[in-house]
Design a protein around this motif. Structure first.
Motif, mmCIF file in Angstrom:
data_model
loop_
_atom_site.group_PDB
_atom_site.id
_atom_site.type_symbol
_atom_site.label_atom_id
_atom_site.label_comp_id
_atom_site.label_asym_id
_atom_site.label_seq_id
_atom_site.Cartn_x
_atom_site.Cartn_y
_atom_site.Cartn_z
ATOM 1 N N ALA A 202 12.477 0.266 -6.299
ATOM 2 C CA ALA A 202 13.325 1.938 -7.222
ATOM 3 C C ALA A 202 13.221 1.579 -8.994
ATOM 4 O O ALA A 202 12.580 2.393 -9.578
ATOM 5 N N GLY A 203 14.277 0.335 -9.042
ATOM 6 C CA GLY A 203 13.718 0.321 -10.367
ATOM 7 C C GLY A 203 12.507 0.144 -11.375
ATOM 8 O O GLY A 203 12.114 -0.215 -12.365
ATOM 9 N N MET A 204 11.418 -0.633 -10.858
ATOM 10 C CA MET A 204 10.197 -0.500 -10.827
ATOM 11 C C MET A 204 9.420 1.074 -10.752
ATOM 12 O O MET A 204 7.917 1.836 -11.153
ATOM 13 N N GLY A 205 9.827 2.018 -10.013
ATOM 14 C CA GLY A 205 9.202 3.142 -9.600
ATOM 15 C C GLY A 205 8.553 3.418 -8.383
ATOM 16 O O GLY A 205 7.489 4.175 -8.526
ATOM 17 N N THR B 77 8.978 6.578 0.022
ATOM 18 C CA THR B 77 8.701 7.881 1.251
ATOM 19 C C THR B 77 9.003 6.835 2.313
ATOM 20 O O THR B 77 9.549 8.018 3.302
ATOM 21 N N PHE B 78 7.955 6.620 2.307
ATOM 22 C CA PHE B 78 7.626 6.050 3.947
ATOM 23 C C PHE B 78 9.261 5.260 4.428
ATOM 24 O O PHE B 78 9.078 5.094 5.666
ATOM 25 N N LEU B 79 9.522 5.073 3.698
ATOM 26 C CA LEU B 79 10.864 4.255 4.292
ATOM 27 C C LEU B 79 11.507 5.186 4.757
ATOM 28 O O LEU B 79 12.364 5.481 6.251
ATOM 29 N N LYS B 80 12.141 6.826 3.848
ATOM 30 C CA LYS B 80 12.752 7.986 4.340
ATOM 31 C C LYS B 80 11.918 8.376 6.018
ATOM 32 O O LYS B 80 12.628 9.133 6.637
ATOM 33 N N GLU B 81 10.697 8.729 5.663
ATOM 34 C CA GLU B 81 9.948 9.057 6.973
ATOM 35 C C GLU B 81 10.040 8.073 8.560
ATOM 36 O O GLU B 81 9.827 8.053 9.147
ATOM 37 N N LEU B 82 9.995 6.544 8.536
ATOM 38 C CA LEU B 82 10.408 5.984 9.360
ATOM 39 C C LEU B 82 12.147 6.148 9.764
ATOM 40 O O LEU B 82 12.226 6.633 10.750
ATOM 41 N N ALA B 83 12.834 6.017 8.483
ATOM 42 C CA ALA B 83 14.017 6.461 9.256
ATOM 43 C C ALA B 83 14.393 7.884 10.473
ATOM 44 O O ALA B 83 15.562 7.704 11.514
ATOM 45 N N TYR C 118 0.981 -1.333 0.296
ATOM 46 C CA TYR C 118 -0.029 0.082 -0.077
ATOM 47 C C TYR C 118 0.987 1.354 0.183
ATOM 48 O O TYR C 118 0.854 2.305 -0.975
ATOM 49 N N GLN C 119 2.110 0.903 0.625
ATOM 50 C CA GLN C 119 3.167 2.200 1.040
ATOM 51 C C GLN C 119 3.854 2.459 -0.646
ATOM 52 O O GLN C 119 3.530 3.533 -0.595
ATOM 53 N N TYR C 120 4.387 1.948 -0.661
ATOM 54 C CA TYR C 120 5.046 1.686 -1.643
ATOM 55 C C TYR C 120 4.291 1.852 -3.394
ATOM 56 O O TYR C 120 4.141 2.585 -4.054
ATOM 57 N N LEU C 121 2.497 1.990 -3.387
ATOM 58 C CA LEU C 121 2.084 2.724 -4.862
ATOM 59 C C LEU C 121 1.425 4.014 -4.468
ATOM 60 O O LEU C 121 0.535 4.432 -4.888
ATOM 61 N N GLY C 122 2.215 4.477 -2.835
ATOM 62 C CA GLY C 122 2.256 6.097 -2.756
ATOM 63 C C GLY C 122 1.549 6.721 -1.907
ATOM 64 O O GLY C 122 0.539 7.465 -1.348
ATOM 65 N N TYR C 123 0.685 5.133 -1.332
ATOM 66 C CA TYR C 123 -0.875 5.330 0.171
ATOM 67 C C TYR C 123 -0.464 5.548 1.156
ATOM 68 O O TYR C 123 1.144 5.578 1.730
ATOM 69 N N ARG C 124 -1.069 6.586 1.722
ATOM 70 C CA ARG C 124 -0.734 6.682 3.327
ATOM 71 C C ARG C 124 -1.749 5.849 4.554
ATOM 72 O O ARG C 124 -2.751 6.658 3.860
ATOM 73 N N ILE C 125 -1.082 5.364 5.559
ATOM 74 C CA ILE C 125 -2.035 5.536 7.037
ATOM 75 C C ILE C 125 -2.740 6.267 7.515
ATOM 76 O O ILE C 125 -1.552 7.788 8.047
#
Length: 72
Positions: A57-60, A64-70, A17-24
């Motif tokens: 990344a290769g699939m586009g 962002t959720f990973l950067k936010e978590l970090a 869900y996050q990879y597709l650009g959706y957010r909780i």
């Protein structure tokens, strides 16, 4: 946190869900957001997500959720 098959299945779906650009919506679903954050911090899940970053990344896909978590 206990990792059950159900918890891993929910976390996996939320990752997609996050990879597709959706957010909780953290205000609307604070417990779900906390659950997701905690699952991403589990060593096995964190390792799996790290290993798939290049492919994502290769699939586009949105990472962002990973950067936010970090940053949290």
């Amino acid at each position: 946190m206990t990792r059950t098959v159900a918890a891993i299945a929910v976390a996996s779906t939320l990752i997609n869900y996050q990879y597709l650009g959706y957010r909780i919506d953290r205000r609307e679903y604070p417990r779900l957001a906390t659950f997701f954050d905690n699952m991403l911090r589990q060593p096995s899940i964190a390792r799996a997500v790290q290993q798939e970053q290049k492919v994502a990344a290769g699939m586009g896909l949105d990472q962002t959720f990973l950067k936010e978590l970090a940053a949290a």
